[in-house]
Scaffold this active site. Structure first.
Site, PDB file in Angstrom:
ATOM      1  N   ASP A  35      72.863   0.478 -10.738  1.00  0.00           N
ATOM      2  CA  ASP A  35      71.798   0.194 -10.167  1.00  0.00           C
ATOM      3  C   ASP A  35      72.057  -1.416 -10.145  1.00  0.00           C
ATOM      4  O   ASP A  35      71.903  -1.943 -11.440  1.00  0.00           O
ATOM      5  CB  ASP A  35      70.881   0.845 -11.713  1.00  0.00           C
ATOM      6  CG  ASP A  35      69.118   0.482 -11.207  1.00  0.00           C
ATOM      7  OD1 ASP A  35      68.498   0.787 -12.269  1.00  0.00           O
ATOM      8  OD2 ASP A  35      69.227  -0.980 -10.730  1.00  0.00           O
ATOM      9  N   ILE A  36      71.267  -1.754  -9.703  1.00  0.00           N
ATOM     10  CA  ILE A  36      71.543  -3.767  -9.299  1.00  0.00           C
ATOM     11  C   ILE A  36      70.816  -4.214 -10.361  1.00  0.00           C
ATOM     12  O   ILE A  36      70.947  -5.069 -10.192  1.00  0.00           O
ATOM     13  CB  ILE A  36      71.322  -3.771  -7.647  1.00  0.00           C
ATOM     14  CG1 ILE A  36      71.792  -5.369  -7.523  1.00  0.00           C
ATOM     15  CG2 ILE A  36      70.001  -3.733  -7.315  1.00  0.00           C
ATOM     16  CD1 ILE A  36      72.191  -5.526  -6.008  1.00  0.00           C
TER      17      ILE A  36
ATOM     18  N   GLY B 238      63.822   3.456  -2.137  1.00  0.00           N
ATOM     19  CA  GLY B 238      65.236   2.908  -2.397  1.00  0.00           C
ATOM     20  C   GLY B 238      65.242   1.611  -3.259  1.00  0.00           C
ATOM     21  O   GLY B 238      64.883   1.603  -4.087  1.00  0.00           O
TER      22      GLY B 238
ATOM     23  N   ASP C 160      64.747  -1.219  -2.809  1.00  0.00           N
ATOM     24  CA  ASP C 160      63.557  -2.129  -2.684  1.00  0.00           C
ATOM     25  C   ASP C 160      62.746  -1.643  -3.417  1.00  0.00           C
ATOM     26  O   ASP C 160      62.307  -3.550  -4.149  1.00  0.00           O
ATOM     27  CB  ASP C 160      62.641  -2.230  -1.188  1.00  0.00           C
ATOM     28  CG  ASP C 160      62.078  -3.169  -0.686  1.00  0.00           C
ATOM     29  OD1 ASP C 160      61.206  -3.230   0.112  1.00  0.00           O
ATOM     30  OD2 ASP C 160      61.778  -4.356  -1.543  1.00  0.00           O
TER      31      ASP C 160
ATOM     32  N   SER D 234      70.925  -1.336   4.359  1.00  0.00           N
ATOM     33  CA  SER D 234      71.188  -0.690   6.025  1.00  0.00           C
ATOM     34  C   SER D 234      71.862   0.354   5.754  1.00  0.00           C
ATOM     35  O   SER D 234      71.915   1.382   6.984  1.00  0.00           O
ATOM     36  CB  SER D 234      71.408  -1.498   6.568  1.00  0.00           C
ATOM     37  OG  SER D 234      70.779  -2.014   7.365  1.00  0.00           O
ATOM     38  N   THR D 235      72.294   0.979   4.710  1.00  0.00           N
ATOM     39  CA  THR D 235      72.941   2.179   4.522  1.00  0.00           C
ATOM     40  C   THR D 235      72.356   3.071   4.100  1.00  0.00           C
ATOM     41  O   THR D 235      72.925   4.397   4.018  1.00  0.00           O
ATOM     42  CB  THR D 235      74.318   2.189   3.896  1.00  0.00           C
ATOM     43  OG1 THR D 235      74.446   1.855   2.544  1.00  0.00           O
ATOM     44  CG2 THR D 235      75.363   1.266   4.435  1.00  0.00           C
TER      45      THR D 235
ATOM     46  N   VAL E 200      68.267   4.178   4.020  1.00  0.00           N
ATOM     47  CA  VAL E 200      66.363   4.869   5.356  1.00  0.00           C
ATOM     48  C   VAL E 200      66.943   4.015   6.537  1.00  0.00           C
ATOM     49  O   VAL E 200      66.690   4.734   7.178  1.00  0.00           O
ATOM     50  CB  VAL E 200      65.943   4.023   3.968  1.00  0.00           C
ATOM     51  CG1 VAL E 200      64.897   4.091   5.564  1.00  0.00           C
ATOM     52  CG2 VAL E 200      65.286   4.517   3.155  1.00  0.00           C
ATOM     53  N   TYR E 201      67.749   2.743   5.962  1.00  0.00           N
ATOM     54  CA  TYR E 201      68.324   2.683   7.796  1.00  0.00           C
ATOM     55  C   TYR E 201      68.898   2.748   8.571  1.00  0.00           C
ATOM     56  O   TYR E 201      69.857   2.866  10.082  1.00  0.00           O
ATOM     57  CB  TYR E 201      67.813   1.033   7.565  1.00  0.00           C
ATOM     58  CG  TYR E 201      66.363   0.113   7.684  1.00  0.00           C
ATOM     59  CD1 TYR E 201      65.904   1.003   7.641  1.00  0.00           C
ATOM     60  CD2 TYR E 201      66.927  -1.210   7.690  1.00  0.00           C
ATOM     61  CE1 TYR E 201      64.589   0.489   7.012  1.00  0.00           C
ATOM     62  CE2 TYR E 201      65.633  -1.753   7.303  1.00  0.00           C
ATOM     63  CZ  TYR E 201      64.813  -0.814   7.291  1.00  0.00           C
ATOM     64  OH  TYR E 201      63.207  -1.590   7.298  1.00  0.00           O
TER      65      TYR E 201
HETATM   66  N1  APR Z   1      70.918  -0.624  -7.164  1.00  0.00           N
HETATM   67  C1  APR Z   1      72.356  -0.801  -6.364  1.00  0.00           C
HETATM   68  N2  APR Z   1      72.287   0.223  -5.067  1.00  0.00           N
HETATM   69  C2  APR Z   1      70.850   1.050  -4.857  1.00  0.00           C
HETATM   70  C3  APR Z   1      69.934   1.809  -5.781  1.00  0.00           C
HETATM   71  C4  APR Z   1      69.923   0.190  -6.538  1.00  0.00           C
HETATM   72  N3  APR Z   1      68.566   0.581  -7.396  1.00  0.00           N
HETATM   73  N4  APR Z   1      68.804   2.637  -5.133  1.00  0.00           N
HETATM   74  C5  APR Z   1      69.046   2.014  -3.941  1.00  0.00           C
HETATM   75  N5  APR Z   1      70.298   2.080  -3.347  1.00  0.00           N
HETATM   76  C6  APR Z   1      71.570   1.463  -2.318  1.00  0.00           C
HETATM   77  C7  APR Z   1      71.108   3.046  -1.300  1.00  0.00           C
HETATM   78  O1  APR Z   1      71.654   4.233  -2.113  1.00  0.00           O
HETATM   79  C8  APR Z   1      72.007   2.519  -0.316  1.00  0.00           C
HETATM   80  O2  APR Z   1      73.289   2.552  -0.643  1.00  0.00           O
HETATM   81  O3  APR Z   1      70.968   0.862  -2.029  1.00  0.00           O
HETATM   82  C9  APR Z   1      71.535   0.933  -0.622  1.00  0.00           C
HETATM   83  C10 APR Z   1      70.630   0.413   0.834  1.00  0.00           C
HETATM   84  O4  APR Z   1      69.417   1.767   0.779  1.00  0.00           O
HETATM   85  P1  APR Z   1      67.999   1.490   0.760  1.00  0.00           P
HETATM   86  O5  APR Z   1      67.124   1.469  -0.440  1.00  0.00           O
HETATM   87  O6  APR Z   1      67.441   3.060   1.539  1.00  0.00           O
HETATM   88  O7  APR Z   1      67.813   0.645   2.547  1.00  0.00           O
HETATM   89  P2  APR Z   1      68.287   0.324   3.706  1.00  0.00           P
HETATM   90  O8  APR Z   1      68.774   1.174   4.817  1.00  0.00           O
HETATM   91  O9  APR Z   1      68.870  -0.890   3.769  1.00  0.00           O
HETATM   92  O10 APR Z   1      66.362   0.172   3.829  1.00  0.00           O
HETATM   93  C11 APR Z   1      65.659   0.053   3.541  1.00  0.00           C
HETATM   94  O11 APR Z   1      64.013   1.158   2.881  1.00  0.00           O
HETATM   95  O12 APR Z   1      63.403   1.106   0.836  1.00  0.00           O
HETATM   96  C12 APR Z   1      63.137   0.536   2.335  1.00  0.00           C
HETATM   97  O13 APR Z   1      61.773  -1.301   2.028  1.00  0.00           O
HETATM   98  C13 APR Z   1      62.872  -1.018   2.514  1.00  0.00           C
HETATM   99  O14 APR Z   1      61.929  -0.138   4.630  1.00  0.00           O
HETATM  100  C14 APR Z   1      63.360  -1.007   3.457  1.00  0.00           C
HETATM  101  C15 APR Z   1      64.154   0.490   4.063  1.00  0.00           C
END
Ligand code: APR
Length: 174
Positions: free
Chosen positions: A10-11, A32, A34, A123-124, A126-127
């Site tokens: 978890d980052i 996610g 964020d 981006s991997t 939701v995006y």
């Molecule tokens: N720590 C590290 N990595 C994480 C965590 C965490 N706590 N939670 C999720 N991830 C990973 C996900 O599993 C994925 O591999 O982060 C990566 C990016 O996924 P998303 O969070 O869905 O981000 P993204 O694909 O860039 O989409 C961005 O999603 O949450 C919304 O507000 C955000 O609209 C934006 C979109």
């Protein structure tokens, strides 16, 4: 040899100078990573994001760019918010936009004297960016940047074993 490492976890728990948030253009939180970062950092992060000026209505951080705020309740000193591309079919400039996320985040970290920075897999989630292509872009751009900034250290923080394995393979061949 540029200092790049991979961890699974978890980052929001990483005690580094800056963690990168995979934000959206409004930059006021989301799901996610964020959502996790905003929950861990606390309300002050939301308030700091509100202070970031909009470049146009509803957009604080255009896709490919990066903005920096404090980390507040996080162990990290800073959060660097970057907005990755929504993956369509690979013909809409997605690769260049994703590369810009890494370049701009690393530059902003450097400008703020950050020595250690951790990235999620931008981006991997939701995006929808395919992890194989996205991780190659991440490692390529980071390696290029670190060649000119050997004092910096980058951690790729993967949320799954699968992603970690993909990054480890790339780092072993770089
Ligand atoms: N720590 C590290 N990595 C994480 C965590 C965490 N706590 N939670 C999720 N991830 C990973 C996900 O599993 C994925 O591999 O982060 C990566 C990016 O996924 P998303 O969070 O869905 O981000 P993204 O694909 O860039 O989409 C961005 O999603 O949450 C919304 O507000 C955000 O609209 C934006 C979109």
């Amino acid at each position: 040899m540029a200092k790049m490492n991979v961890v699974k976890g978890d980052i929001t728990t990483l005690k580094v100078d800056a963690i990168v948030n995979a934000a959206n253009q409004v930059m006021l939180g989301g799901g996610g990573v964020d959502g996790a970062i905003h929950r861990a950092a606390g309300r002050e992060l939301f308030e700091a994001c509100l202070e970031v000026p909009e470049v146009r209505p509803g957009v604080r951080c255009p896709t490919g760019e990066a903005r920096i705020t404090g980390g507040f309740k996080l162990p990290a000193k800073y959060v660097i918010h970057t907005v990755g591309p929504v993956y369509c079919d690979g013909t809409r400039g997605e690769a260049e936009k994703l590369a810009n996320c890494y370049k701009n985040s690393l530059s902003l970290a450097c400008e703020n004297d950050c020595r250690t920075i951790a990235f999620p897999c931008i981006s991997t989630g939701v995006y929808g960016y395919p992890i194989d292509e996205a991780s190659e872009i991440a490692v390529r751009e980071t390696k290029a940047f670190l060649a000119a900034h050997p004092e910096m250290e980058v951690i790729f923080c993967c949320f799954s074993e699968r992603d970690k394995t993909i990054y480890e393979k790339l780092l072993n061949t770089n």
